[in-house]
Design a protein around this motif. Structure first.
Motif, PDB file in Angstrom:
ATOM      1  N   ARG A   1     -33.064  22.316  35.823  1.00 21.48           N
ATOM      2  CA  ARG A   1     -32.335  21.982  37.048  1.00 21.48           C
ATOM      3  C   ARG A   1     -33.248  21.236  38.017  1.00 21.48           C
ATOM      4  O   ARG A   1     -34.416  21.598  38.190  1.00 21.48           O
ATOM      5  CB  ARG A   1     -31.804  23.249  37.715  1.00 21.48           C
ATOM      6  CG  ARG A   1     -30.993  22.960  38.974  1.00 21.48           C
ATOM      7  CD  ARG A   1     -30.255  24.205  39.447  1.00 21.48           C
ATOM      8  NE  ARG A   1     -29.242  24.629  38.491  1.00 21.48           N
ATOM      9  CZ  ARG A   1     -28.372  25.628  38.719  1.00 21.48           C
ATOM     10  NH1 ARG A   1     -28.414  26.290  39.862  1.00 21.48           N
ATOM     11  NH2 ARG A   1     -27.471  25.956  37.821  1.00 21.48           N
ATOM     12  N   ILE A   2     -32.710  20.189  38.634  1.00 24.90           N
ATOM     13  CA  ILE A   2     -33.484  19.398  39.598  1.00 24.90           C
ATOM     14  C   ILE A   2     -33.721  20.235  40.854  1.00 24.90           C
ATOM     15  O   ILE A   2     -32.806  20.880  41.377  1.00 24.90           O
ATOM     16  CB  ILE A   2     -32.736  18.086  39.934  1.00 24.90           C
ATOM     17  CG1 ILE A   2     -32.652  17.210  38.674  1.00 24.90           C
ATOM     18  CG2 ILE A   2     -33.446  17.325  41.052  1.00 24.90           C
ATOM     19  CD1 ILE A   2     -31.757  15.998  38.789  1.00 24.90           C
ATOM     20  N   GLY A   3     -34.964  20.260  41.327  1.00 25.18           N
ATOM     21  CA  GLY A   3     -35.316  21.017  42.536  1.00 25.18           C
ATOM     22  C   GLY A   3     -36.008  20.120  43.548  1.00 25.18           C
ATOM     23  O   GLY A   3     -36.144  18.913  43.335  1.00 25.18           O
ATOM     24  N   ASP A   4     -36.461  20.701  44.655  1.00 24.97           N
ATOM     25  CA  ASP A   4     -37.033  19.901  45.749  1.00 24.97           C
ATOM     26  C   ASP A   4     -38.527  19.670  45.623  1.00 24.97           C
ATOM     27  O   ASP A   4     -39.059  18.734  46.181  1.00 24.97           O
ATOM     28  CB  ASP A   4     -36.777  20.602  47.100  1.00 24.97           C
ATOM     29  CG  ASP A   4     -35.292  20.716  47.386  1.00 24.97           C
ATOM     30  OD1 ASP A   4     -34.569  19.781  46.981  1.00 24.97           O
ATOM     31  OD2 ASP A   4     -34.865  21.723  47.974  1.00 24.97           O
ATOM     32  N   ARG A   5     -39.210  20.575  44.932  1.00 27.52           N
ATOM     33  CA  ARG A   5     -40.671  20.454  44.911  1.00 27.52           C
ATOM     34  C   ARG A   5     -41.187  20.825  43.532  1.00 27.52           C
ATOM     35  O   ARG A   5     -40.516  21.530  42.779  1.00 27.52           O
ATOM     36  CB  ARG A   5     -41.281  21.366  45.975  1.00 27.52           C
ATOM     37  CG  ARG A   5     -40.960  22.832  45.815  1.00 27.52           C
ATOM     38  CD  ARG A   5     -41.545  23.642  46.951  1.00 27.52           C
ATOM     39  NE  ARG A   5     -40.809  23.444  48.183  1.00 27.52           N
ATOM     40  CZ  ARG A   5     -39.701  24.113  48.503  1.00 27.52           C
ATOM     41  NH1 ARG A   5     -39.203  25.015  47.654  1.00 27.52           N
ATOM     42  NH2 ARG A   5     -39.090  23.902  49.650  1.00 27.52           N
ATOM     43  N   PRO A   6     -42.401  20.341  43.215  1.00 24.94           N
ATOM     44  CA  PRO A   6     -42.958  20.684  41.901  1.00 24.94           C
ATOM     45  C   PRO A   6     -43.305  22.164  41.852  1.00 24.94           C
ATOM     46  O   PRO A   6     -43.865  22.697  42.800  1.00 24.94           O
ATOM     47  CB  PRO A   6     -44.211  19.811  41.798  1.00 24.94           C
ATOM     48  CG  PRO A   6     -44.566  19.440  43.199  1.00 24.94           C
ATOM     49  CD  PRO A   6     -43.309  19.483  44.006  1.00 24.94           C
ATOM     50  N   GLY A   7     -42.925  22.813  40.766  1.00 25.89           N
ATOM     51  CA  GLY A   7     -43.251  24.227  40.609  1.00 25.89           C
ATOM     52  C   GLY A   7     -44.048  24.439  39.338  1.00 25.89           C
ATOM     53  O   GLY A   7     -44.599  23.504  38.762  1.00 25.89           O
ATOM     54  N   ARG A   8     -44.058  25.689  38.908  1.00 19.32           N
ATOM     55  CA  ARG A   8     -44.850  26.073  37.732  1.00 19.32           C
ATOM     56  C   ARG A   8     -44.440  25.266  36.493  1.00 19.32           C
ATOM     57  O   ARG A   8     -45.269  24.855  35.696  1.00 19.32           O
ATOM     58  CB  ARG A   8     -44.622  27.565  37.493  1.00 19.32           C
ATOM     59  CG  ARG A   8     -45.516  28.200  36.462  1.00 19.32           C
ATOM     60  CD  ARG A   8     -45.136  29.653  36.302  1.00 19.32           C
ATOM     61  NE  ARG A   8     -43.725  29.750  35.908  1.00 19.32           N
ATOM     62  CZ  ARG A   8     -42.972  30.825  36.140  1.00 19.32           C
ATOM     63  NH1 ARG A   8     -43.461  31.846  36.788  1.00 19.32           N
ATOM     64  NH2 ARG A   8     -41.723  30.863  35.721  1.00 19.32           N
TER      65      ARG A   8
END
Length: 331
Positions: free
Chosen positions: A70-77
């Protein structure tokens, strides 16, 4: 792209296992004239084709949800993991291509399969929103531009070949991608929109571009118009309906990456037997047998992620022998 020379055989993309050095060693040892950057999806989310390509996106990020990416707002793990694994794979390929000069292939998921697989915040595929599709294609193009530059920096003698994997392309064109509820399907995307988006993404590359689809009914003419220099497909899925489009493609100088070696464990026929269908096709189309070796690159039918390591090694070696058989005995 006629002045460019592909090697006689190469792989599609994925390999079994999770050891980047082992995969790079196998690939470069098997394909001395056309190695590729191996993908190792067995490592988990971020090494799969969608997650790996999502890690390349610029100013767009994706994370793993129970339903998928899923597209999100910030880079995560998940983004960090995808990028770390890609870096590991590039390090390994760089190590085993010291001093190499010639074609090197890298693969990424194309804009339409990506739009069908990535979810928006509302849980629907990005495919449901034309604006989201445009943003995704633009972000992918930027990410690929940087990725290709990185590969050229690491392997200075490389002529980089970009392969876009589009297994969902036919389903996108036919309106067969299911909505989140699974009760309906997303509307078919206009063929001209599909074509121009592919053209834009292939256009980031000043070397040759390949589009790979291991689904039936590959749209040869559309892919050619979109600027694909080569089309990669599962040869066993061709029907005589495809003859005309293939004949036109070959005569226009489009290369065929013919997937003739099974991608899962099984008994391998003799090399000549593996390419018999290709020779038969040539005869049926009335094409010059002498053009076979320069028009066809022999590959497995699809990625080898589901194969055993021993079979994957055997399949790659078999591709090389089958390509030699095609060159030595085109008739």
């Amino acid at each position: 792209m006629s002045e460019f020379s592909f090697g006689p055989a190469t792989g599609v993309g994925s390999m079994p296992g999770g050891d980047a050095r082992e995969a790079a060693k196998t690939v470069t040892g098997s394909f001395e004239t056309f190695p590729y950057l191996a993908e190792l999806p067995a490592r988990g989310p971020g090494a799969d084709m969608i997650g790996r390509t999502a890690g390349l996106l610029v100013d767009l990020y994706a994370r793993v949800e129970p339903s998928g990416w899923r597209i999100g707002d910030r880079p995560g793990r998940d983004t960090r993991r995808a990028r770390a694994w890609l870096g590991e794979d590039l390090d390994a390929l760089e190590e085993f291509t010291q001093g190499y000069e010639g074609p090197v292939k890298v693969q990424a998921v194309g804009p339409w399969t990506l739009a069908a697989a990535l979810e928006l915040k509302n849980g629907e595929a990005a495919l449901s929103d034309p604006g989201a599709c445009r943003d995704l294609a633009g972000s992918l193009a930027e990410g690929l531009r940087a990725h290709l530059a990185d590969v050229r920096r690491r392997i200075p003698g490389a002529q980089v070949v970009l392969q876009l994997d589009e297994p969902s392309l036919i389903a996108v064109l036919r309106g067969q991608i299911k909505t989140a509820s699974e009760y309906r399907t997303h509307r078919a995307v206009d063929r001209q929109v599909v074509e121009s988006t592919l053209r834009d993404v292939l256009g980031v590359q000043d070397g040759p571009g390949v589009v790979h689809s291991c689904a039936p009914d590959v749209p040869f003419a559309l892919l050619r118009r979109a600027g694909a220099d080569a089309i990669s497909f599962d040869f066993a899925l061709l029907t005589e309906r495809d003859d005309e489009a293939i004949g036109e493609a070959v005569e226009a100088g489009t290369k065929l990456f013919a997937g003739v070696v099974p991608g899962v464990d099984g008994r391998l026929s003799d090399p000549a037997g593996s390419v018999m269908g290709v020779r038969t096709l040539w005869r049926r189309l009335g094409l010059n047998p002498g053009s076979l070796a320069e028009s066809v690159v022999v590959t497995p039918s699809c990625g080898l992620a589901g194969a055993s390591p021993a079979y994957a090694r055997a399949a790659l070696a078999h591709c090389v022998r089958a390509a030699r058989s095609l060159a030595d005995n085109p008739e």
